[in-house]
Design a protein around this motif. Sequence first.
Motif, PDB file in Angstrom:
ATOM      1  N   TYR A   1       0.799  -1.229   0.000  1.00  0.00           N
ATOM      2  CA  TYR A   1       0.000   0.000   0.000  1.00  0.00           C
ATOM      3  C   TYR A   1       0.832   1.280   0.000  1.00  0.00           C
ATOM      4  CZ  TYR A   1      -3.423   3.489   1.376  1.00  0.00           C
ATOM      5  OH  TYR A   1      -4.205   4.619   1.417  1.00  0.00           O
ATOM      6  N   TRP A   2       1.660   1.496   1.002  1.00  0.00           N
ATOM      7  CA  TRP A   2       2.318   2.792   1.160  1.00  0.00           C
ATOM      8  C   TRP A   2       3.319   3.111   0.064  1.00  0.00           C
ATOM      9  CZ3 TRP A   2       0.014   6.419   3.553  1.00  0.00           C
ATOM     10  CH2 TRP A   2      -0.812   6.147   4.649  1.00  0.00           C
ATOM     11  N   PRO A   3       4.141   2.175  -0.391  1.00  0.00           N
ATOM     12  CA  PRO A   3       4.991   2.485  -1.546  1.00  0.00           C
ATOM     13  C   PRO A   3       4.191   2.861  -2.795  1.00  0.00           C
ATOM     14  CG  PRO A   3       5.866   0.591  -0.395  1.00  0.00           C
ATOM     15  CD  PRO A   3       4.528   0.871   0.220  1.00  0.00           C
ATOM     16  N   CYS A   4       3.058   2.194  -3.021  1.00  0.00           N
ATOM     17  CA  CYS A   4       2.206   2.536  -4.170  1.00  0.00           C
ATOM     18  C   CYS A   4       1.678   3.963  -4.042  1.00  0.00           C
ATOM     19  CB  CYS A   4       1.033   1.555  -4.279  1.00  0.00           C
ATOM     20  SG  CYS A   4       1.474  -0.100  -4.832  1.00  0.00           S
ATOM     21  N   VAL A   5       1.246   4.310  -2.860  1.00  0.00           N
ATOM     22  CA  VAL A   5       0.763   5.677  -2.620  1.00  0.00           C
ATOM     23  C   VAL A   5       1.887   6.678  -2.843  1.00  0.00           C
ATOM     24  CG1 VAL A   5      -0.093   7.280  -0.845  1.00  0.00           C
ATOM     25  CG2 VAL A   5      -1.084   4.989  -1.054  1.00  0.00           C
ATOM     26  N   GLY A   6       3.083   6.365  -2.328  1.00  0.00           N
ATOM     27  CA  GLY A   6       4.218   7.272  -2.468  1.00  0.00           C
ATOM     28  C   GLY A   6       4.606   7.503  -3.918  1.00  0.00           C
ATOM     29  N   VAL A   7       4.646   6.440  -4.710  1.00  0.00           N
ATOM     30  CA  VAL A   7       5.038   6.562  -6.116  1.00  0.00           C
ATOM     31  C   VAL A   7       4.013   7.380  -6.893  1.00  0.00           C
ATOM     32  CG1 VAL A   7       5.299   5.279  -8.279  1.00  0.00           C
ATOM     33  CG2 VAL A   7       6.480   4.517  -6.206  1.00  0.00           C
ATOM     34  N   THR A   8       2.736   7.085  -6.726  1.00  0.00           N
ATOM     35  CA  THR A   8       1.720   7.834  -7.467  1.00  0.00           C
ATOM     36  C   THR A   8       1.642   9.277  -6.989  1.00  0.00           C
ATOM     37  OG1 THR A   8       0.030   6.919  -5.967  1.00  0.00           O
ATOM     38  CG2 THR A   8       0.283   5.872  -8.113  1.00  0.00           C
ATOM     39  N   PHE A   9       1.954   9.530  -5.729  1.00  0.00           N
ATOM     40  CA  PHE A   9       1.971  10.910  -5.238  1.00  0.00           C
ATOM     41  C   PHE A   9       3.081  11.694  -5.929  1.00  0.00           C
ATOM     42  CE2 PHE A   9       3.434  14.190  -2.228  1.00  0.00           C
ATOM     43  CZ  PHE A   9       2.266  14.918  -2.124  1.00  0.00           C
ATOM     44  N   ILE A  10       4.259  11.095  -6.063  1.00  0.00           N
ATOM     45  CA  ILE A  10       5.367  11.752  -6.765  1.00  0.00           C
ATOM     46  C   ILE A  10       4.977  12.022  -8.217  1.00  0.00           C
ATOM     47  CG2 ILE A  10       7.725  11.483  -7.611  1.00  0.00           C
ATOM     48  CD1 ILE A  10       8.292   9.819  -5.091  1.00  0.00           C
ATOM     49  N   MET A  11       4.387  11.034  -8.880  1.00  0.00           N
ATOM     50  CA  MET A  11       3.973  11.198 -10.268  1.00  0.00           C
ATOM     51  C   MET A  11       2.927  12.294 -10.408  1.00  0.00           C
ATOM     52  SD  MET A  11       3.735   7.124 -11.233  1.00  0.00           S
ATOM     53  CE  MET A  11       3.229   7.339 -12.949  1.00  0.00           C
ATOM     54  N   MET A  12       2.005  12.358  -9.463  1.00  0.00           N
ATOM     55  CA  MET A  12       0.948  13.362  -9.512  1.00  0.00           C
ATOM     56  C   MET A  12       1.513  14.767  -9.319  1.00  0.00           C
ATOM     57  SD  MET A  12      -2.345  13.799  -6.971  1.00  0.00           S
ATOM     58  CE  MET A  12      -1.276  14.412  -5.652  1.00  0.00           C
TER      59      MET A  12
END
Length: 246
Positions: free
Chosen positions: A19-30
């Motif tokens: 969960y948290w790595p996925c959130v972190g990566v998409t947050f950076i992309m966003m």
Amino acid sequence: MWTREQLKRNGKFAFQRNYWPCVGVTFIMMVVSAVFSVGSSWGNRRYSISATNYYNSGHHLYSHSYTRYFPRVGVAMGIVILLVALLVALLRLFIGNLLEVGGKRFFILNKNGTPDVATIFDGFKSGHYGNIVLTIFLRDLFISLWTLLLVIPGIVKIYEYLMVPYILAENPAMDRKSAFAISKRMMDGEKLKAFELTLSFLGWYFLSLITCGIVGIFFVNPYAEATMAELYAYNKAKAFQEGYIR
């Protein structure tokens, strides 16, 4: 043949498992996408608004002796704003493109593993920096040119080249012609279904909008990215079966 329900179910499982790595990566992309988009549009609007304001203020509030300076100031501001817009475009080209491919790589690996957030920077370490930058630049250029002709051909090209960053994520040395050709063949007969898959997230995106992006950050964006990675996994398996990749 894949179904929306199957891909979304698998994507949700893969995303929630890490969960948290996925959130972190998409947050950076966003954030990267938002900064570059806002910076570019701000430059275009600001140039027009500042020139108009200077003209109006000089015409109505100042004597004729001062108004002759306003064109010079307006030109100077225009140059500064254009330079800022150029800088944003270069950052998008040389950094944003790499982060896009790195984000796709993260979600490819996340399907069967638990990569960490640092995976998003793999493009910088691949040894094929220039190839990735150029290929993604050409993808965006081709899509933009087709969109200028008509909106619908532009949308078709978006889905025709949808797999390009995923292909580069696993094969950063692949030449651009091969990446485009493989993506086109992968999406042959599937562009409409992929478009419908995207539309199936509209309700979630609306919920994200009314929650000021909170739902998007913590659920919708990683869910959608993981689902699209599932589509790539299916297309890659099909490509192996059909023998046009090895």
